[in-house]
Write a protein that holds these residues in place. Sequence first.
Motif, PDB file in Angstrom:
ATOM      1  N   VAL A   1      89.704 -51.398 -27.930  1.00 35.22           N
ATOM      2  CA  VAL A   1      89.284 -52.432 -28.880  1.00 35.22           C
ATOM      3  C   VAL A   1      89.014 -51.738 -30.213  1.00 35.22           C
ATOM      4  O   VAL A   1      88.106 -50.903 -30.302  1.00 35.22           O
ATOM      5  N   GLY A   2      89.825 -52.048 -31.213  1.00 37.01           N
ATOM      6  CA  GLY A   2      89.660 -51.390 -32.509  1.00 37.01           C
ATOM      7  C   GLY A   2      89.855 -49.897 -32.426  1.00 37.01           C
ATOM      8  O   GLY A   2      89.193 -49.136 -33.151  1.00 37.01           O
ATOM      9  N   GLY A   3      90.719 -49.464 -31.534  1.00 41.18           N
ATOM     10  CA  GLY A   3      90.988 -48.046 -31.377  1.00 41.18           C
ATOM     11  C   GLY A   3      90.003 -47.340 -30.468  1.00 41.18           C
ATOM     12  O   GLY A   3      90.172 -46.148 -30.184  1.00 41.18           O
ATOM     13  N   GLN A   4      88.982 -48.023 -29.986  1.00 37.43           N
ATOM     14  CA  GLN A   4      87.982 -47.412 -29.106  1.00 37.43           C
ATOM     15  C   GLN A   4      88.300 -47.743 -27.641  1.00 37.43           C
ATOM     16  O   GLN A   4      88.634 -48.888 -27.295  1.00 37.43           O
ATOM     17  N   ILE A   5      88.212 -46.704 -26.790  1.00 40.14           N
ATOM     18  CA  ILE A   5      88.486 -46.898 -25.363  1.00 40.14           C
ATOM     19  C   ILE A   5      87.303 -47.606 -24.694  1.00 40.14           C
ATOM     20  O   ILE A   5      86.144 -47.240 -24.888  1.00 40.14           O
ATOM     21  N   VAL A   6      87.647 -48.594 -23.892  1.00 40.72           N
ATOM     22  CA  VAL A   6      86.630 -49.351 -23.141  1.00 40.72           C
ATOM     23  C   VAL A   6      86.963 -49.234 -21.661  1.00 40.72           C
ATOM     24  O   VAL A   6      88.107 -49.476 -21.245  1.00 40.72           O
ATOM     25  N   LYS A   7      85.994 -48.839 -20.886  1.00 38.76           N
ATOM     26  CA  LYS A   7      86.188 -48.685 -19.445  1.00 38.76           C
ATOM     27  C   LYS A   7      85.096 -49.470 -18.717  1.00 38.76           C
ATOM     28  O   LYS A   7      83.906 -49.232 -18.909  1.00 38.76           O
ATOM     29  N   ILE A   8      85.536 -50.422 -17.859  1.00 39.30           N
ATOM     30  CA  ILE A   8      84.583 -51.281 -17.132  1.00 39.30           C
ATOM     31  C   ILE A   8      84.696 -50.997 -15.638  1.00 39.30           C
ATOM     32  O   ILE A   8      85.774 -51.114 -15.043  1.00 39.30           O
ATOM     33  N   SER A   9      83.569 -50.627 -15.047  1.00 38.00           N
ATOM     34  CA  SER A   9      83.518 -50.355 -13.605  1.00 38.00           C
ATOM     35  C   SER A   9      82.825 -51.521 -12.891  1.00 38.00           C
ATOM     36  O   SER A   9      82.180 -52.368 -13.513  1.00 38.00           O
ATOM     37  N   GLU A  10      82.940 -51.508 -11.578  1.00 36.45           N
ATOM     38  CA  GLU A  10      82.273 -52.542 -10.771  1.00 36.45           C
ATOM     39  C   GLU A  10      80.757 -52.437 -10.922  1.00 36.45           C
ATOM     40  O   GLU A  10      80.060 -53.450 -10.961  1.00 36.45           O
ATOM     41  N   LYS A  11      80.247 -51.200 -11.021  1.00 38.92           N
ATOM     42  CA  LYS A  11      78.802 -51.004 -11.164  1.00 38.92           C
ATOM     43  C   LYS A  11      78.297 -51.590 -12.487  1.00 38.92           C
ATOM     44  O   LYS A  11      77.281 -52.297 -12.510  1.00 38.92           O
TER      45      LYS A  11
ATOM     46  N   GLY B   1      90.454 -65.403 -17.830  1.00 37.08           N
ATOM     47  CA  GLY B   1      89.195 -66.114 -18.019  1.00 37.08           C
ATOM     48  C   GLY B   1      88.069 -65.146 -18.315  1.00 37.08           C
ATOM     49  O   GLY B   1      88.296 -64.053 -18.833  1.00 37.08           O
ATOM     50  N   PHE B   2      86.822 -65.562 -17.957  1.00 37.21           N
ATOM     51  CA  PHE B   2      85.636 -64.722 -18.171  1.00 37.21           C
ATOM     52  C   PHE B   2      85.469 -64.347 -19.646  1.00 37.21           C
ATOM     53  O   PHE B   2      85.023 -63.242 -19.980  1.00 37.21           O
ATOM     54  N   ALA B   3      85.836 -65.274 -20.554  1.00 37.35           N
ATOM     55  CA  ALA B   3      85.765 -64.955 -21.988  1.00 37.35           C
ATOM     56  C   ALA B   3      84.349 -64.574 -22.417  1.00 37.35           C
ATOM     57  O   ALA B   3      84.149 -63.581 -23.148  1.00 37.35           O
ATOM     58  N   ILE B   4      83.367 -65.345 -21.970  1.00 32.77           N
ATOM     59  CA  ILE B   4      81.972 -65.056 -22.343  1.00 32.77           C
ATOM     60  C   ILE B   4      81.512 -63.749 -21.714  1.00 32.77           C
ATOM     61  O   ILE B   4      80.859 -62.910 -22.356  1.00 32.77           O
ATOM     62  N   GLN B   5      81.852 -63.554 -20.436  1.00 39.66           N
ATOM     63  CA  GLN B   5      81.408 -62.360 -19.719  1.00 39.66           C
ATOM     64  C   GLN B   5      82.038 -61.086 -20.317  1.00 39.66           C
ATOM     65  O   GLN B   5      81.365 -60.054 -20.437  1.00 39.66           O
ATOM     66  N   ILE B   6      83.323 -61.145 -20.667  1.00 43.37           N
ATOM     67  CA  ILE B   6      83.965 -59.967 -21.273  1.00 43.37           C
ATOM     68  C   ILE B   6      83.345 -59.663 -22.639  1.00 43.37           C
ATOM     69  O   ILE B   6      83.100 -58.490 -22.983  1.00 43.37           O
ATOM     70  N   SER B   7      83.049 -60.718 -23.398  1.00 43.38           N
ATOM     71  CA  SER B   7      82.387 -60.508 -24.697  1.00 43.38           C
ATOM     72  C   SER B   7      81.030 -59.840 -24.515  1.00 43.38           C
ATOM     73  O   SER B   7      80.643 -58.950 -25.284  1.00 43.38           O
ATOM     74  N   ALA B   8      80.294 -60.277 -23.472  1.00 44.63           N
ATOM     75  CA  ALA B   8      78.985 -59.678 -23.195  1.00 44.63           C
ATOM     76  C   ALA B   8      79.126 -58.211 -22.786  1.00 44.63           C
ATOM     77  O   ALA B   8      78.311 -57.356 -23.174  1.00 44.63           O
ATOM     78  N   LEU B   9      80.179 -57.892 -22.023  1.00 41.64           N
ATOM     79  CA  LEU B   9      80.413 -56.503 -21.616  1.00 41.64           C
ATOM     80  C   LEU B   9      80.783 -55.627 -22.816  1.00 41.64           C
ATOM     81  O   LEU B   9      80.314 -54.488 -22.935  1.00 41.64           O
ATOM     82  N   LEU B  10      81.596 -56.166 -23.708  1.00 44.31           N
ATOM     83  CA  LEU B  10      81.996 -55.391 -24.889  1.00 44.31           C
ATOM     84  C   LEU B  10      80.793 -55.084 -25.775  1.00 44.31           C
ATOM     85  O   LEU B  10      80.754 -54.040 -26.458  1.00 44.31           O
ATOM     86  N   ALA B  11      79.804 -55.985 -25.740  1.00 44.71           N
ATOM     87  CA  ALA B  11      78.606 -55.766 -26.559  1.00 44.71           C
ATOM     88  C   ALA B  11      77.770 -54.597 -26.065  1.00 44.71           C
ATOM     89  O   ALA B  11      76.876 -54.109 -26.772  1.00 44.71           O
ATOM     90  N   THR B  12      78.036 -54.117 -24.845  1.00 44.68           N
ATOM     91  CA  THR B  12      77.287 -52.971 -24.308  1.00 44.68           C
ATOM     92  C   THR B  12      77.855 -51.632 -24.804  1.00 44.68           C
ATOM     93  O   THR B  12      77.265 -50.579 -24.523  1.00 44.68           O
ATOM     94  N   PHE B  13      78.978 -51.656 -25.506  1.00 44.88           N
ATOM     95  CA  PHE B  13      79.590 -50.419 -26.022  1.00 44.88           C
ATOM     96  C   PHE B  13      79.238 -50.293 -27.509  1.00 44.88           C
ATOM     97  O   PHE B  13      79.818 -51.019 -28.335  1.00 44.88           O
ATOM     98  N   PRO B  14      78.333 -49.377 -27.858  1.00 42.50           N
ATOM     99  CA  PRO B  14      77.877 -49.257 -29.251  1.00 42.50           C
ATOM    100  C   PRO B  14      78.977 -48.904 -30.243  1.00 42.50           C
ATOM    101  O   PRO B  14      78.924 -49.292 -31.412  1.00 42.50           O
ATOM    102  N   SER B  15      79.993 -48.195 -29.777  1.00 44.53           N
ATOM    103  CA  SER B  15      81.041 -47.730 -30.697  1.00 44.53           C
ATOM    104  C   SER B  15      82.108 -48.783 -30.993  1.00 44.53           C
ATOM    105  O   SER B  15      82.948 -48.592 -31.875  1.00 44.53           O
TER     106      SER B  15
END
Length: 373
Positions: free
Chosen positions: A70-80, A192-206
């Motif tokens: 996202v914007g050149g920044q790597i995002v990695k989402i785990s089950e945890k 789907g999960f548009a709201i949930q993915i947005s919430a997850l992306l907000a956890t990445f400060p960069s």
Amino acid sequence: MASSLFSNAQHVDFDSVLEMNDPGMVAMFEALAASGLRVFLGCPAVVYEDALVDFVENASVRNGLVFSTVGGQIVKISEKLFAESFELPVEGLEELSEMPKDAIFDARSIVSLTGEQINLSGKKNQMKMPYRLLCDIVAKAISVKAGSFNAITVEKFSLMTAVVCGVKMNWAKYLFGILKKMFAAKTKQAKGFAIQISALLATFPSVELGEASEFPASKVLTKKTVLRFISINKDGAEEVSGAATKKVVSKKRTAADIEVAVPKKKRTLKKKSISSISSVEMVTVAEEAVPIQQVAESLDVEESRCSSADVVDVIIQQVLDETRAEAPADTADIEQPAVTVAKNWFDLPYEDIVKHGRQRIQWSRRVTLRRRM
């Protein structure tokens, strides 16, 4: 682009719906919250459209993780991370195929509008209103399936059973599995999960999220939108309920019911045989028998001088003479009575005299009128 990711989405404002003055709806939402899905379905309804589109276009699944940029920044989402972000249960059933059959059996009656077990290959209008809404929620916000949302499927109903019957589910594993299917190669899983993915992306400060926008109000379940749902779906529910009631209270139809239901056709009498006319007239005369004395009194002055026996003889003879001699065209369609001539009228049975008496009177009057003319 972003709007297509939540075109069929559904989100829940639990604070609003739990204040409704509808015990059935409140109970359903309480069960949904108790299942462990309150945070997942009720997180702040905010969408970062630019970041969301970037994430979806670049997402893939590697080694059980969801990767994207996202914007050149790597995002990695785990089950945890997924489980912790939405406070999801991590214990319980991991696959819907493990759902106990007795729980499904019970749920089929609990959600039923009529009390009878619903058909799992039928429509959701078999259900009470709160569970019709629950069916929409599991289809749009949990399983994220495209297609008709009115049809019941085994997958939808298994998810409903987990909520309705309080079956423990490992929601973290199940929901993260859906997220992976969204971005796995060669999958038909809807996005789907548009709201949930947005919430997850907000956890990445960069990650630069861009401008936030509110989720469409029409797709958030509040007191207002739930009442609208009830209003729209009310007619279908009443129709099914009414049909079931008629089926339960059905009874045998009485003769009166049949008579009302089947309109009588007017019978048009055509020229009948002498035997059929005779049988019809016998019924009528039997109800209103006219004494021979009254027959004699109805004749003209000349006939009144005769005895009762003579009157009957005269009538019979006049009928025979008129029939044989004239047979006029204008009387061709007149229903002529059956005549049985004995040597003497008094040799006839009494029943025959009564049976033909009225016809004789009518015919005699016609003959008399014709002669006077």
